[in-house]
Motif scaffolding. Structure first.
Motif, PDB file in Angstrom:
ATOM      1  N   TRP A 101      14.195 100.241  45.548  1.00 45.91           N
ATOM      2  CA  TRP A 101      13.760  99.458  46.703  1.00 45.91           C
ATOM      3  C   TRP A 101      12.243  99.262  46.636  1.00 45.91           C
ATOM      4  O   TRP A 101      11.483 100.217  46.625  1.00 45.91           O
ATOM      5  N   ARG A 102      11.817  97.994  46.576  1.00 43.01           N
ATOM      6  CA  ARG A 102      10.392  97.677  46.569  1.00 43.01           C
ATOM      7  C   ARG A 102      10.055  96.916  47.852  1.00 43.01           C
ATOM      8  O   ARG A 102      10.700  95.928  48.196  1.00 43.01           O
ATOM      9  N   GLN A 103       9.052  97.396  48.554  1.00 47.37           N
ATOM     10  CA  GLN A 103       8.614  96.799  49.814  1.00 47.37           C
ATOM     11  C   GLN A 103       7.118  97.045  49.949  1.00 47.37           C
ATOM     12  O   GLN A 103       6.663  98.181  50.010  1.00 47.37           O
ATOM     13  N   LYS A 104       6.332  95.986  49.990  1.00 48.97           N
ATOM     14  CA  LYS A 104       4.880  96.110  49.958  1.00 48.97           C
ATOM     15  C   LYS A 104       4.280  96.677  51.238  1.00 48.97           C
ATOM     16  O   LYS A 104       3.174  97.203  51.230  1.00 48.97           O
ATOM     17  N   GLY A 134      11.768  93.731  52.027  1.00 47.41           N
ATOM     18  CA  GLY A 134      11.939  94.416  50.757  1.00 47.41           C
ATOM     19  C   GLY A 134      13.153  93.940  49.994  1.00 47.41           C
ATOM     20  O   GLY A 134      13.985  93.183  50.503  1.00 47.41           O
ATOM     21  N   ASN A 166       6.352 104.882  36.437  1.00 47.76           N
ATOM     22  CA  ASN A 166       5.076 104.399  36.963  1.00 47.76           C
ATOM     23  C   ASN A 166       4.020 104.248  35.866  1.00 47.76           C
ATOM     24  O   ASN A 166       3.212 103.317  35.898  1.00 47.76           O
ATOM     25  N   ASP A 174       2.479  96.985  39.837  1.00 48.41           N
ATOM     26  CA  ASP A 174       2.233  97.954  40.900  1.00 48.41           C
ATOM     27  C   ASP A 174       3.202  99.132  40.753  1.00 48.41           C
ATOM     28  O   ASP A 174       4.421  98.915  40.694  1.00 48.41           O
ATOM     29  N   VAL A 184       5.561 102.367  41.693  1.00 50.20           N
ATOM     30  CA  VAL A 184       6.444 102.634  42.832  1.00 50.20           C
ATOM     31  C   VAL A 184       5.842 103.735  43.693  1.00 50.20           C
ATOM     32  O   VAL A 184       5.508 104.822  43.196  1.00 50.20           O
ATOM     33  N   LYS A 214       5.746 101.976  52.377  1.00 49.14           N
ATOM     34  CA  LYS A 214       5.728 101.179  51.150  1.00 49.14           C
ATOM     35  C   LYS A 214       6.774 101.732  50.197  1.00 49.14           C
ATOM     36  O   LYS A 214       6.859 102.947  50.002  1.00 49.14           O
ATOM     37  N   ASP A 215       7.573 100.857  49.632  1.00 48.49           N
ATOM     38  CA  ASP A 215       8.586 101.236  48.642  1.00 48.49           C
ATOM     39  C   ASP A 215       9.476 102.367  49.147  1.00 48.49           C
ATOM     40  O   ASP A 215      10.249 102.180  50.078  1.00 48.49           O
TER      41      ASP A 215
END
Length: 268
Positions: A25-28, A34, A58, A67, A69, A127-128
């Motif tokens: 799950w990626r969410q800035k 996300g 990473n 970017d 995680v 975030k994430d």
């Protein structure tokens, strides 16, 4: 041991690393939508911890200019409760332990692994994979202090405590506040966490003066934070890395009912 040292050890023993597909799950940010993003990692040692595996990913992302995680961690010794993610839909993964103590030997070469943050309205995503768990802090703060003298310590045997009570208090006090109970519960209830914090003081002599106010105020704060109601499903205890029993919830309900009957009301 670092993951570099682990890899070196695998090369010496001829042990083959695992190749894995990660859906993360990626969410800035909290207000940004996300999504799940797929990554490949290779040559992962079975002896790595799950967080070391994320470190490898990473490093790979940083070298690619991407970017990394974001995920929560601190001691990596299963003590602090900072780490915690949903792994293939299970809080902390397939073993009853913290994420930092989960090792990659719990998975197989070629596995696909879904990794998500704690799923609860009261734990908004920062975030994430990192979530805001300050709701737990506010529940503890609502319990207030204990009014015991802070001078010379009393003689150790001045106030006998039954062994069954002391054992139950110590068991409840092992809660590390990781949030797995909330993430595992279909209702996103924090009742096991709140019960553990209420119980370990409620069973001890020093916790008696504020016992009624404590339980009423902590349960009220729990509701204000937006946690769901407990329906005794039991997923909380099954996911708890410290194995805290649902009996603590029964103790909380007993204390809450007694406090309300005694006229205790949450502070406004």
């Amino acid at each position: 041991m670092t993951h570099g040292a682990t890899r070196a050890g695998d090369e010496q023993t001829g042990k083959r690393g695992m190749n894995l597909t990660l859906r993360i799950w990626r969410q800035k940010g909290p207000s940004v939508k996300g999504k799940m993003v797929t990554y490949k990692v290779t040559d992962i040692s079975p002896d790595m911890s799950f967080l070391e595996m994320l470190d490898v990913l990473n490093e790979q992302l940083i070298l690619q200019g991407d970017d990394p995680v974001a995920f929560d961690h601190d001691c990596r010794e299963g003590i602090c409760g900072m780490c915690g993610v949903m792994i293939n839909g299970q809080a902390h993964g397939p073993q009853q332990t913290t994420t930092c103590q989960l090792h990659m030997r719990s998975f197989k070469d070629g596995d696909s692994i879904d990794i998500e943050p704690w799923r609860a309205t009261a734990f908004p995503v920062i975030k994430d994979l990192a979530v805001d768990r300050r709701a737990f802090d506010r529940i503890i703060q609502a319990g207030g202090y204990i009014s015991v003298p802070t001078g010379t310590a009393p003689e150790a045997h001045a106030t006998p405590v039954p062994k069954a009570d002391s054992d139950a208090a110590f068991d409840a006090a092992t809660c590390i506040g990781c949030g797995a109970c909330v993430a595992a519960c279909p209702n996103a209830s924090s009742m096991l966490f709140t019960a553990a914090k209420v119980t370990h003081l409620g069973l001890m002599p020093q916790g008696q003066p504020e016992r009624n106010d404590r339980v009423v105020n902590m349960v009220a704060q729990q509701d204000l934070e937006g946690f769901g109601g407990c329906t005794n499903i039991g997923e909380c205890s099954a996911a708890c890395p410290k194995g805290i029993s649902m009996e603590t919830i029964s103790r909380l309900n007993h204390d809450l009912l007694g406090a309300l009957r005694a006229g205790a009301r949450p502070k406004s």
